[in-house]
Design an enzyme around this catalytic site. Structure first.
Site, PDB file in Angstrom:
ATOM      1  N   GLU A   1       0.840  -1.208   0.000  1.00 38.72           N
ATOM      2  CA  GLU A   1       0.000   0.000   0.000  1.00 38.72           C
ATOM      3  C   GLU A   1       0.872   1.253   0.000  1.00 38.72           C
ATOM      4  O   GLU A   1       1.989   1.237   0.516  1.00 38.72           O
ATOM      5  CB  GLU A   1      -0.864   0.012   1.272  1.00 38.72           C
ATOM      6  CG  GLU A   1      -2.355  -0.122   1.042  1.00 38.72           C
ATOM      7  CD  GLU A   1      -3.027   1.082   0.407  1.00 38.72           C
ATOM      8  OE1 GLU A   1      -2.543   1.591  -0.625  1.00 38.72           O
ATOM      9  OE2 GLU A   1      -4.068   1.504   0.944  1.00 38.72           O
ATOM     10  N   ASP A   2       0.341   2.309  -0.562  1.00 34.82           N
ATOM     11  CA  ASP A   2       1.087   3.563  -0.569  1.00 34.82           C
ATOM     12  C   ASP A   2       1.203   4.161   0.837  1.00 34.82           C
ATOM     13  O   ASP A   2       2.274   4.550   1.275  1.00 34.82           O
ATOM     14  CB  ASP A   2       0.433   4.582  -1.525  1.00 34.82           C
ATOM     15  CG  ASP A   2      -1.078   4.729  -1.331  1.00 34.82           C
ATOM     16  OD1 ASP A   2      -1.646   4.127  -0.390  1.00 34.82           O
ATOM     17  OD2 ASP A   2      -1.700   5.464  -2.132  1.00 34.82           O
TER      18      ASP A   2
ATOM     19  N   ASP B   1      -3.045   5.380   6.774  1.00 35.38           N
ATOM     20  CA  ASP B   1      -3.528   6.636   7.339  1.00 35.38           C
ATOM     21  C   ASP B   1      -4.473   6.292   8.510  1.00 35.38           C
ATOM     22  O   ASP B   1      -4.012   5.942   9.589  1.00 35.38           O
ATOM     23  CB  ASP B   1      -4.214   7.404   6.201  1.00 35.38           C
ATOM     24  CG  ASP B   1      -4.604   8.827   6.570  1.00 35.38           C
ATOM     25  OD1 ASP B   1      -3.901   9.451   7.369  1.00 35.38           O
ATOM     26  OD2 ASP B   1      -5.623   9.319   6.040  1.00 35.38           O
TER      27      ASP B   1
ATOM     28  N   PHE C   1      -1.034  16.214   4.395  1.00 30.21           N
ATOM     29  CA  PHE C   1      -1.523  15.586   3.179  1.00 30.21           C
ATOM     30  C   PHE C   1      -0.393  15.556   2.153  1.00 30.21           C
ATOM     31  O   PHE C   1       0.137  16.596   1.769  1.00 30.21           O
ATOM     32  CB  PHE C   1      -2.747  16.309   2.609  1.00 30.21           C
ATOM     33  CG  PHE C   1      -3.422  15.510   1.545  1.00 30.21           C
ATOM     34  CD1 PHE C   1      -4.290  14.476   1.888  1.00 30.21           C
ATOM     35  CD2 PHE C   1      -3.164  15.744   0.210  1.00 30.21           C
ATOM     36  CE1 PHE C   1      -4.895  13.689   0.906  1.00 30.21           C
ATOM     37  CE2 PHE C   1      -3.765  14.966  -0.783  1.00 30.21           C
ATOM     38  CZ  PHE C   1      -4.629  13.935  -0.422  1.00 30.21           C
TER      39      PHE C   1
ATOM     40  N   ARG D   1       0.279  12.004  -9.033  1.00 24.55           N
ATOM     41  CA  ARG D   1       0.748  10.636  -8.793  1.00 24.55           C
ATOM     42  C   ARG D   1       2.129  10.404  -9.413  1.00 24.55           C
ATOM     43  O   ARG D   1       2.908   9.589  -8.947  1.00 24.55           O
ATOM     44  CB  ARG D   1      -0.216   9.620  -9.422  1.00 24.55           C
ATOM     45  CG  ARG D   1      -1.567   9.512  -8.739  1.00 24.55           C
ATOM     46  CD  ARG D   1      -2.274   8.261  -9.244  1.00 24.55           C
ATOM     47  NE  ARG D   1      -3.697   8.271  -8.963  1.00 24.55           N
ATOM     48  CZ  ARG D   1      -4.244   7.856  -7.823  1.00 24.55           C
ATOM     49  NH1 ARG D   1      -3.485   7.437  -6.840  1.00 24.55           N
ATOM     50  NH2 ARG D   1      -5.554   7.868  -7.655  1.00 24.55           N
TER      51      ARG D   1
HETATM   52  P1  IMP Z   1      -6.809   4.929   5.229  1.00 26.68           P
HETATM   53  O1  IMP Z   1      -7.898   3.983   4.879  1.00 26.68           O
HETATM   54  O2  IMP Z   1      -7.308   6.159   5.930  1.00 26.68           O
HETATM   55  O3  IMP Z   1      -5.638   4.295   5.946  1.00 26.68           O
HETATM   56  O4  IMP Z   1      -6.282   5.575   3.905  1.00 26.68           O
HETATM   57  C1  IMP Z   1      -5.726   4.865   2.927  1.00 26.68           C
HETATM   58  C2  IMP Z   1      -5.848   5.562   1.607  1.00 26.68           C
HETATM   59  O5  IMP Z   1      -6.194   6.947   1.710  1.00 26.68           O
HETATM   60  C3  IMP Z   1      -4.504   5.549   0.931  1.00 26.68           C
HETATM   61  O6  IMP Z   1      -4.322   4.361   0.213  1.00 26.68           O
HETATM   62  C4  IMP Z   1      -4.572   6.765   0.052  1.00 26.68           C
HETATM   63  O7  IMP Z   1      -5.198   6.442  -1.162  1.00 26.68           O
HETATM   64  C5  IMP Z   1      -5.456   7.736   0.810  1.00 26.68           C
HETATM   65  N1  IMP Z   1      -4.635   8.710   1.567  1.00 26.68           N
HETATM   66  C6  IMP Z   1      -4.427   8.763   2.889  1.00 26.68           C
HETATM   67  N2  IMP Z   1      -3.615   9.765   3.236  1.00 26.68           N
HETATM   68  C7  IMP Z   1      -3.294  10.381   2.071  1.00 26.68           C
HETATM   69  C8  IMP Z   1      -2.440  11.492   1.747  1.00 26.68           C
HETATM   70  O8  IMP Z   1      -1.803  12.142   2.601  1.00 26.68           O
HETATM   71  N3  IMP Z   1      -2.360  11.798   0.436  1.00 26.68           N
HETATM   72  C9  IMP Z   1      -3.025  11.131  -0.548  1.00 26.68           C
HETATM   73  N4  IMP Z   1      -3.806  10.083  -0.289  1.00 26.68           N
HETATM   74  C10 IMP Z   1      -3.941   9.713   1.010  1.00 26.68           C
HETATM   75 MG    MG Z   2      -4.313   4.056  -1.887  1.00 24.46          MG
END
Ligand code: IMP
Ligand code: MG
Length: 198
Positions: A111-112, A115, A164, A177
């Site tokens: 995963e990137d 969060d 962000f 991206r």
């Molecule tokens: P989570 O479900 O909140 O952990 O978020 C996961 C997804 O939210 C990541 O795979 C990203 O696609 C998006 N995301 C979370 N934080 C960021 C950020 O700082 N920049 C861009 N995308 C984010």
């Molecule tokens: Mg993602």
């Protein structure tokens, strides 16, 4: 040139938006090499099946896959969790499933960014039901301050502050991206207000 570095750090992008480099491309590449070695050390003799989350995890997957020695295969899944702004909707929906079964495989979810953890919590539950031999998580970035779901990654590229970020797969409304680095996105105050009001 003395001030070139400073200029490069705060690049002007779309009107009202700028991106300040947080992690340079070469630093990302060096860290990925180290993660690849660590993953192979943990599973010295196993074929590894990398499962990446579209679209943000794609660059991380391709660089990681090329850096891991031995047998590696990969597949993709897509979920939607974010709308078109910088706030999570908190809801995760599967929009594209894997092509092949993961039963009995050593699976690394790639995963990137971790969060709130909602996305990975959803995916790990889904994958666990499919009976992989091992299930591990590799994330390029971790924002521990934002965690809501109790998820942790086994392999973390960089732990970052609650900002962000865009680049190296991460987007803001599908843009940025393709940046080779990870940077902090800032919106000018008028635009930021508009986004906050959405
Ligand atoms: P989570 O479900 O909140 O952990 O978020 C996961 C997804 O939210 C990541 O795979 C990203 O696609 C998006 N995301 C979370 N934080 C960021 C950020 O700082 N920049 C861009 N995308 C984010
Ligand atoms: Mg993602």
């Amino acid at each position: 040139m003395p001030n070139r570095g400073r200029k490069q750090r705060k690049n002007k992008k779309a009107p009202g938006e700028s991106v300040k480099i947080l992690i340079s491309g070469p630093r990302i590449q060096r860290r990925i090499q180290a993660l690849a070695r660590q993953i192979r050390r943990d599973f010295p003799d196993e074929p590894l099946h990398l499962v990446s989350v579209l679209k943000g995890g794609v660059f991380f997957l391709t660089d990681l896959a090329r850096s891991i020695s031995g047998e590696v295969s990969f597949d993709f899944i897509a979920v939607s969790s974010y709308g078109h702004d910088t706030h999570s909707s908190g809801q995760v929906r599967l929009t594209r499933d894997l092509d092949s079964s993961i039963e009995g495989k050593t699976v690394i979810v790639v995963e990137d960014i971790l969060d709130t953890g909602m996305t990975l919590q959803y995916l790990l539950k889904l994958f666990q039901q499919r009976k992989p031999k091992h299930l591990r998580v590799a994330v390029l970035l971790d924002k521990p301050d934002r965690r809501v779901a109790p998820v942790r990654a086994d392999y973390v590229g960089f732990s970052i502050p609650n900002e962000f970020v865009v680049g190296y797969g991460l987007d803001y409304s599908e843009r940025y991206r393709n940046l080779p680095y990870v940077g902090v996105l800032s919106l000018d105050s008028k635009l930021a207000k508009k986004v906050a009001e959405k």
